[in-house]
Every structure is written in C-alpha cells, then in structure tokens.
Design an enzyme around this catalytic site. Structure first.
Site, PDB file in Angstrom:
ATOM      1  CD1 TRP A 153      -7.868   9.965   9.167  1.00  0.00           C
ATOM      2  CD2 TRP A 153      -5.885  10.799   9.771  1.00  0.00           C
ATOM      3  NE1 TRP A 153      -7.477  10.862   8.192  1.00  0.00           N
ATOM      4  CE2 TRP A 153      -6.265  11.387   8.536  1.00  0.00           C
ATOM      5  CE3 TRP A 153      -4.668  11.173  10.354  1.00  0.00           C
ATOM      6  CZ2 TRP A 153      -5.463  12.327   7.884  1.00  0.00           C
ATOM      7  CZ3 TRP A 153      -3.875  12.101   9.699  1.00  0.00           C
ATOM      8  CH2 TRP A 153      -4.277  12.668   8.483  1.00  0.00           C
ATOM      9  CE1 TYR A 168      -3.443   7.467  13.044  1.00  0.00           C
ATOM     10  CE2 TYR A 168      -1.688   8.475  11.781  1.00  0.00           C
ATOM     11  CZ  TYR A 168      -2.982   8.038  11.868  1.00  0.00           C
ATOM     12  OH  TYR A 168      -3.825   8.157  10.798  1.00  0.00           O
ATOM     13  CG  PHE A 169       1.196   1.946  18.019  1.00  0.00           C
ATOM     14  CD1 PHE A 169       0.584   2.916  18.801  1.00  0.00           C
ATOM     15  CD2 PHE A 169       0.936   0.620  18.303  1.00  0.00           C
ATOM     16  CE1 PHE A 169      -0.270   2.576  19.845  1.00  0.00           C
ATOM     17  CE2 PHE A 169       0.091   0.259  19.337  1.00  0.00           C
ATOM     18  CZ  PHE A 169      -0.520   1.239  20.105  1.00  0.00           C
ATOM     19  CG  ASP A 184      -5.992   9.074   3.543  1.00  0.00           C
ATOM     20  OD1 ASP A 184      -6.208   8.178   2.710  1.00  0.00           O
ATOM     21  OD2 ASP A 184      -4.892   9.205   4.125  1.00  0.00           O
ATOM     22  CD  GLU A 185      -2.699  12.396   4.196  1.00  0.00           C
ATOM     23  OE1 GLU A 185      -2.310  12.922   5.251  1.00  0.00           O
ATOM     24  OE2 GLU A 185      -2.056  11.522   3.595  1.00  0.00           O
ATOM     25  CD1 TRP A 207       0.120   5.951  10.100  1.00  0.00           C
ATOM     26  CD2 TRP A 207      -0.307   5.011   8.120  1.00  0.00           C
ATOM     27  NE1 TRP A 207      -1.240   6.018   9.889  1.00  0.00           N
ATOM     28  CE2 TRP A 207      -1.531   5.449   8.678  1.00  0.00           C
ATOM     29  CE3 TRP A 207      -0.324   4.386   6.868  1.00  0.00           C
ATOM     30  CZ2 TRP A 207      -2.758   5.273   8.037  1.00  0.00           C
ATOM     31  CZ3 TRP A 207      -1.541   4.216   6.228  1.00  0.00           C
ATOM     32  CH2 TRP A 207      -2.741   4.666   6.807  1.00  0.00           C
ATOM     33  CG  ASP A 210      -0.051   4.986   0.578  1.00  0.00           C
ATOM     34  OD1 ASP A 210       0.231   6.020  -0.052  1.00  0.00           O
ATOM     35  OD2 ASP A 210      -0.662   5.003   1.655  1.00  0.00           O
ATOM     36  CD  GLU A 242       4.802   7.068   5.986  1.00  0.00           C
ATOM     37  OE1 GLU A 242       3.884   7.793   5.581  1.00  0.00           O
ATOM     38  OE2 GLU A 242       4.660   6.289   6.961  1.00  0.00           O
ATOM     39  NE  ARG A 297       2.821   5.426   2.353  1.00  0.00           N
ATOM     40  CZ  ARG A 297       2.013   5.964   3.262  1.00  0.00           C
ATOM     41  NH1 ARG A 297       1.739   5.318   4.397  1.00  0.00           N
ATOM     42  NH2 ARG A 297       1.472   7.154   3.039  1.00  0.00           N
ATOM     43  CG  HIS A 310      -2.503   8.022   0.017  1.00  0.00           C
ATOM     44  ND1 HIS A 310      -1.229   8.326   0.441  1.00  0.00           N
ATOM     45  CD2 HIS A 310      -3.343   8.814   0.725  1.00  0.00           C
ATOM     46  CE1 HIS A 310      -1.298   9.263   1.373  1.00  0.00           C
ATOM     47  NE2 HIS A 310      -2.557   9.591   1.555  1.00  0.00           N
TER      48      HIS A 310
END
Length: 774
Positions: free
Chosen positions: A410, A435-436, A343-344, A485, A204, A487, A175, A279
């Site tokens: 996760w 999840y930091f 995933d996703e 992550w 991604d 973003e 990202r 992704h």
C-alpha cells in the site's frame, strides 16, 4: 386468401419476427462493455429474449447463476426464464463446460437461435452471463416493469479472460459500520464488473465488527463507541474507559454466513481482515490484559495517532487469544486467504515491556522490529497449518518476512517489488492510484476526504506490474485492489459515491491486457454505463465531468491565461465571465481564455443542453500587488514552492488541495513577507490567504501583523489580526484581513506567526496563498 394472409401475419407477430421486434443489427459503438473483452467479433443480426427463453444447464450449481439473469427479467418483464429439461431447437441459453479454458475464462457465442456460454469454472459462467447482461438494453437494470421494449442482444462471438487473478475491493466496516444489506449490494456491483474479491476490514481501533463466540466482549464492548458523530473525525475527544458506547454494530456469525454464501453465488471470495498487532484498541478495550500494560482503555470515537495500545508480543496469552479468534474466523470464511493487517504499530510499549524484552532475548531477536516479524511469523505458521495463506500490509516485510506470507503493498509499489524479489506473492494496492478514500475531483466542492487526489483517469493508469520487475517477479503479482477507508464515510450513499465510477476503471485495468488500455474508448463506454448506474440506484460521482482550470500569468502582459478541461475527451465545455448566466447557449470553450481585469469565471460540461458535474466558479481578482516584487524571510520550504516568489501576487487562488502548486509552505517558522508596490500609492486593506488541514499538520496562523513604509526602511504598524487555536478536523481556507485608515505607502510587510502548540508532535506547517493589497 385474405383470411390466410391475416393468419400468417398474426403468426409472425406472435413469433416476434416482424413489426417492432425485427432483428436488429448492432454497431460496435453500441457495445459498451466494462471491462472490455479480450477478443470480440460482432456479427449481423440479434438474439431476442422472450417469455419462452430458457436455460440449458449441466449441473444444479448453475441454477444460482441462471437466477442472476432470471431475476432481472422477472422485475422488468414479468418473465421467469425457466430451467429446461431438454435442449430445444431455439430460444435458449446454454451453459457448456470446457475444461480447455483457463480458470476464469469464458467464451460467449450468440446467434439468432441461442446463447452459448462455455467455461471451465463457476466464475467463468458468471462472467459470461454478466456480459450478456451488459449487452441487453440498459433498462434490464430497472426495478420496475418496462413496456414497449425489445430485449435483443447482438449476434456476437467473445473469447475473454482476466489478466490478473486478484481483482479486489476492500471495505472498511470498522471505522463506520455498514449493515449487511449494503454488503449484498456491493457484491452485486462487483459481479457486474467481473471483480472477484471482497476484502472486509473487520477490526480496527474504532470498532470490532465480527462476533467471536469465545470472546463475547469483543462485540459487546469493542463493537460500540461513544457517539461523537456530530464532530469531525479528527476533532473528537478521548473517551473514558468504561463509558458506555452506543454507536456501532457488528455482524453475527449468521450474518457472515449469509454474506459469504451470497458472494459465492456471484463468484466472489470474501477475505476477512483481523488486524494485529496494532489497530486493535477496540479489542484491548474489551480485554485489557492483551496489552503490555493491562490498563483499561476506551474504544476511540475518532482519529487515533500514534497507535500505542497494541497486543503484547511477549505474552503467550496473546497468541492463544488470536489463534482462538482465527479458528472461528476460518470456520466462517472458506476463502484461501486470511488478512492479518500488520501495519502502523508504534512499539513504544514493547520497548518498555518486561514480557516483550524477555521474548526478544529468548528468541535471539535484535529489536522490536524483529519482534514484530516474530509475531507475524508465528501467526503465519498457525494460519498455514490450517491450509490458509496469510496476507499482511507491506510493513510485515520489516524485520524479515514470514515464509508463506503474501504481501499487500500500500505504501507505493516498493514493498510489492521487494516481496516478489524474495519469491512471495503480492497484491498491489498503492495509495497513489487505488485509495478510493482520496478526492476524485475539486477539493473545494467534493465531500470531505483524505488529502490525496485519485481521479478516474489516474485509476485507469494503474498497473500492478512494475516495469523494473524481472519475469520471475511479475509472475508473483496476483493483481490489484481498491481500498475504501471509512474515517470520513458514514453512509452507504457516500460509500457508493467514493467507489463509483472509479471501481469500473479498476475492473478494466485488472482485466484487460495492458496494451489494450484506451482512455478515450473507456471514457465513451463509461458515460453510457452511467445510465445503467442510474437504473441500478448507484449514487456515483460525476466528478470526471467537472471542469478544472489551469491558470498562468503572462509575465509580459500581466494577463491571466485560463485553460479549461475535464477528464472525458471531447466534452462540450461552456463558460461565462462575470454576471452572465451559464447555460447551453454560453460560449463554447475552444482555446485558453485571457483575462486582464477582475473577473468571475463559471464553466461546466454540457450534454444534450444540460450541465453535467459540478459548475466551476473561479474568482480572478486583480489588486495593487499583482505581479509586484515579493521577498520572504525565511524562504519557503523546498517541498512547497508554488510557482516561485510571485505565487502570492499572481491573482490565482489556491485550493484545498495543498499539492495544487499554488501554495508556499513553511515548517514551524514565523514568516515575514514584503511586497514592493513599485511606487507610493494609497492603500487601506490587506489580506493574506492561508490554509488549515490539521490532519496533514497544516495550521492557520495564530497572528498576522501588517506594516507599511514609503522607503522600505521605516515601517509603521497599521493593524493585526489574531486567531485563537481551535481543534478543527475539516480543511479550511481563510483570508486574514486587516483594515486601516488610508495610508500612503510603497512597501507592505506582513509578519505571520505560525502555531507552535504541538508538543511531541513536531512542528506545524504554515501555508500562504495570495497577498491582496487594496
């Protein structure tokens, strides 16, 4: 005799056995090791490093380990700790192999003459030396020469080993791209905390970050996107196919080799993640034929949902491409594991694709969920044929799990529980605790983050093993990992801020036995380690110092009772009310504060007369509606009930954290709320607080209309305020205010219109806070 005494004293000074270098006896409170060793015995006296201290090694590969400490002394003292050909009588560090120890275990013995580290593996020696580093004065972390200091460590005996074999950190470099120099720094810090795995999220939708020589367009096209960094991540516009991207970057294969070698020197495995089947918009932008439609797409500049441009599972060319990519990846990364994401994936294109439907028929699959399982199983067979182990996010369980796959859980720990029950290894990385990219402090003052809340103490509560697991299942839990992550993280400084100190808490809970966890003791040690972080140049968060307020209304007196706290036990919290300056002489907080009139509260933690962390500022505004009866049509949603019907008239303002218990929420419904002031009174101003967090589906109202009445039956409209919808990626709080000529009224009614412009995306949430009547 006088000259002989002089010579004796001079000799003693040279040997550093008297004067300022007398042997020091350490107390246990001076041992601030993170993670805490499994067994430790502190003895009297110390070992003193000098410019004659040297290493006694057993093999050439240990030179790299010795260099880790030698480089520190060269920077701070100008010394080079030499490699000695023969073991001297005194003043040396010895590495001694001990194959009776477990893989990552080490023993450390320090007396006044020597330091001996025993281990069975390279990593064990690294951990032993990192412990020596943390026993040294914190100035060892300085980048400049330090004078007038004695480099002593306590005489001590340590027997230590980790609880879990997987102690990891995932960095999302897709990202936002981070140069390899920051990766090197992160590796240094992982080693300092005895972490052993760096997971790089290299692919991604928004960027492909690794050079693949067979497919150069993956980085030429997929490695760059149109620069929209001036906009919030979730407020960026769609890019046109073919539009040249200028923002991004990638690691050459030489860069990757450097990163892997540097990590190996520090005892750390680097795990690559090459996402599939979703992704991957960056890959499809480079090679559109890999998708079901073959249509050109652009690398997105920001948030993308749902993810429909995914690899076509029906084309053999897709698998040929991925196998070729992984062959190059496996050449670069010698670690046992290859992560493939999984995933996703939104499978709407698979449902329409002739190739995918043919694959479903030919393979006897039930649906597109089983097609994904087929996809992952096929890739797992390829990966395992090259003596590697495939890892995927817990979605790879759906439709059936590939035989040799390891699951990274996760979405809570449920996926890990199910995989372990099926006999698969698991790595726990639940969003709830590790999840930091979630907030670690007050949403109103912290940098922009995802809406979850993971403070330092919550990380310390993490345990990868689930109580309900059987003995056999627990053996399949490899360990845990933090995920960052990116973003909202676009600089190394912000990345550090989100990682530290939470990574220190994770390092300890993955290292020590569960029964040895002690938050108070960890807090004490952590506050000392902060001083090392300062010298290491880490931009760490001080959020754990920051004061939070827990407020409640006394139903009888109408007073607000305010409790103050922060994460570290025993902190010195001082506060002021209204216009008084906050300083080291302000009132010391000892018990809840009672407030019965409008007040501005300021509070902070103080240490040695100076504030630590952010200053809490809370405005408690008493108005004419406080504590009055409120009705709602329709009633608020069961998921967001605040503190009940009085939530909007209790003085306590809600925050940007929509889980803070001070919001009422409605899903896709206009709201009518009425306040009974109890008697006719003069009013001229109305406000209602609202939130917008479009990433979580929460939108500001588009219109608020106000009415007043004396009898509760006949209402007069006194004003309205409208707000045109705007794309907004940031979290916002806003009071919708209506002013009007003074009116005599007992009842106030507000009609709040929800945003209804989400075609195909469900309904918008409406969140309301305080209704203020003046």
């Amino acid at each position: 005799m006088k000259s002989l005494s002089y010579l004796l004293c001079l000799t003693v000074l040279v040997l550093s056995a008297c004067s300022g270098n007398k042997q020091k006896t350490f107390s246990e409170d001076e041992l601030n090791l993170i993670p805490k060793p499994k067994e430790l015995k502190l003895n009297e006296g110390s070992f003193n490093f000098t410019n004659e201290t040297g290493f006694v090694l057993e093999g050439e590969n240990q030179r790299d380990i010795a260099e880790l400490l030698s480089a520190k002394f060269e920077a701070v003292a100008g010394w080079e700790l030499k490699i000695l050909e023969e073991k001297p009588e005194t003043n040396f560090i010895q590495f001694k192999g001990n194959q009776d120890l477990n893989e990552e275990a080490y023993k450390l013995l320090v007396d006044d003459k020597k330091i001996v580290i025993e281990a069975a593996s390279y990593s064990g020696f690294v951990y032993g030396l990192e412990t020596v580093r943390q026993l040294l004065p914190l100035e060892i972390e300085s980048k400049e020469e330090v004078n007038d200091i004695s480099w002593q460590i306590p005489q001590i005996k340590i027997s230590d080993e980790p609880r879990f074999e997987w102690r990891g950190l995932m960095l999302d470099v897709s990202r936002h791209f981070f140069e390899k120099e920051y990766i090197f720094k992160t590796i240094d810090r992982l080693a300092f905390l005895k972490m052993n795995t760096l997971h790089l999220h290299l692919v991604d939708d928004q960027g492909w970050r690794i050079e693949i020589k067979k497919y150069p367009k993956l980085t030429e096209v997929g490695g760059f996107r149109v620069d929209q960094e001036n906009k919030h991540w979730d407020a960026r516009s769609d890019n046109k196919p073919g539009e040249k991207g200028t923002y991004g970057g990638f690691y050459t294969q030489e860069d990757i080799k450097e990163i892997v070698a540097y990590a190996g020197k520090h005892g750390i495995d680097v795990i690559p993640e090459i996402e599939m089947p979703a992704h991957v918009t960056s890959a499809i932008a480079a090679y559109p034929e890999l998708s079901c439609t073959g249509k050109p797409v652009a690398v997105p500049s920001g948030g993308l949902w749902p993810i429909t441009d995914i690899y076509c599972a029906g084309k053999d060319e897709t698998f040929e491409f991925l196998e070729n990519v992984l062959l190059e990846v496996m050449e670069l990364f010698p670690a046992k594991y290859i992560h493939v994401g999984g995933d996703e994936a939104t499978k709407t294109e698979w449902e329409k694709c002739d190739d995918c439907q043919r694959r479903i028929r030919e393979e006897g699959l039930a649906d597109v969920e089983e097609l994904q399982s087929y996809f992952i199983r096929r890739m797992e067979e390829f990966v395992s044929s090259h003596d590697r182990v495939l890892i995927g996010w817990d979605e790879i369980l759906e439709g059936g799990l590939a035989p040799g796959a390891t699951v990274m859980s996760w979405r809570g720990t449920k996926g890990g529980w199910e995989a372990s029950e099926q006999g698969h290894d698991v790595i726990m990385t639940p969003g709830s605790h590790v999840y930091f990219n979630f907030y670690q402090g007050d949403f109103d003052t912290e940098p922009m983050a995802f809406s979850g809340f993971t403070p330092l103490s919550k990380v310390y509560d993490f345990d990868p093993v689930v109580d309900s697991m059987s003995v056999a299942q627990k053996k399949h839990v490899l360990g845990g990992q933090a995920n960052l992550w990116s973003e909202f993280i676009d600089t190394p400084e912000l990345s550090e801020y989100m990682l530290f100190p939470r990574l220190a808490a994770l390092s300890e809970v993955l290292w020590i036995p569960e029964e040895d966890k002690d938050w108070a003791d960890f807090s004490r040690r952590m506050q000392v380690i902060f001083k090392r972080f300062d010298l290491m140049g880490i931009n760490y968060a001080t959020s754990a110092y920051s004061v939070t307020a827990e407020s409640e209304v006394d139903a009888t007196s109408g007073e607000i009772k305010i409790g103050l706290k922060n994460e570290f036990p025993g902190s010195e919290i001082r506060y002021t009310l209204n216009d008084k300056d906050l300083n080291a002489s302000s009132t010391l907080y000892k018990e809840p504060i009672n407030v019965d009139s409008s007040s501005l509260l300021r509070a902070a933690v103080f240490e040695n007369g100076k504030p630590k962390g952010d200053t809490l500022v809370k405005d408690f505004h008493f108005h004419k509606a406080v504590g009055k009866e409120v009705t709602y049509k329709p009633m608020y949603h069961d998921s967001y009930t605040g503190v009940g019907e009085n939530t909007t008239v209790n003085v306590i303002r809600a925050t940007k954290n929509f889980h803070d218990g001070q919001w009422l929420g409605w899903l896709g419904e206009d709201v009518e709320t009425t306040v009974d002031l109890g008697e006719v009174t003069t009013i001229e101003n109305l406000k209602v607080g609202a939130m917008e967090n479009q990433g979580s589906g929460i939108y500001f109202p588009v219109k608020v209309t106000a009415f007043v009445s004396k009898d509760g039956e006949n209402y007069t409209e006194v004003g309205e305020v409208s707000r045109e919808f705007k794309i907004n990626g940031a979290i916002g709080l806003k009071d919708f205010e209506i002013n009007f000529e003074p009116q005599e009224a007992r009842f106030v009614k507000l009609k709040v219109d929800v945003y209804k412009g989400l075609p195909g995306r469900g309904r918008a949430w409406l969140f309301l806070d305080e209704i203020i009547v003046e």
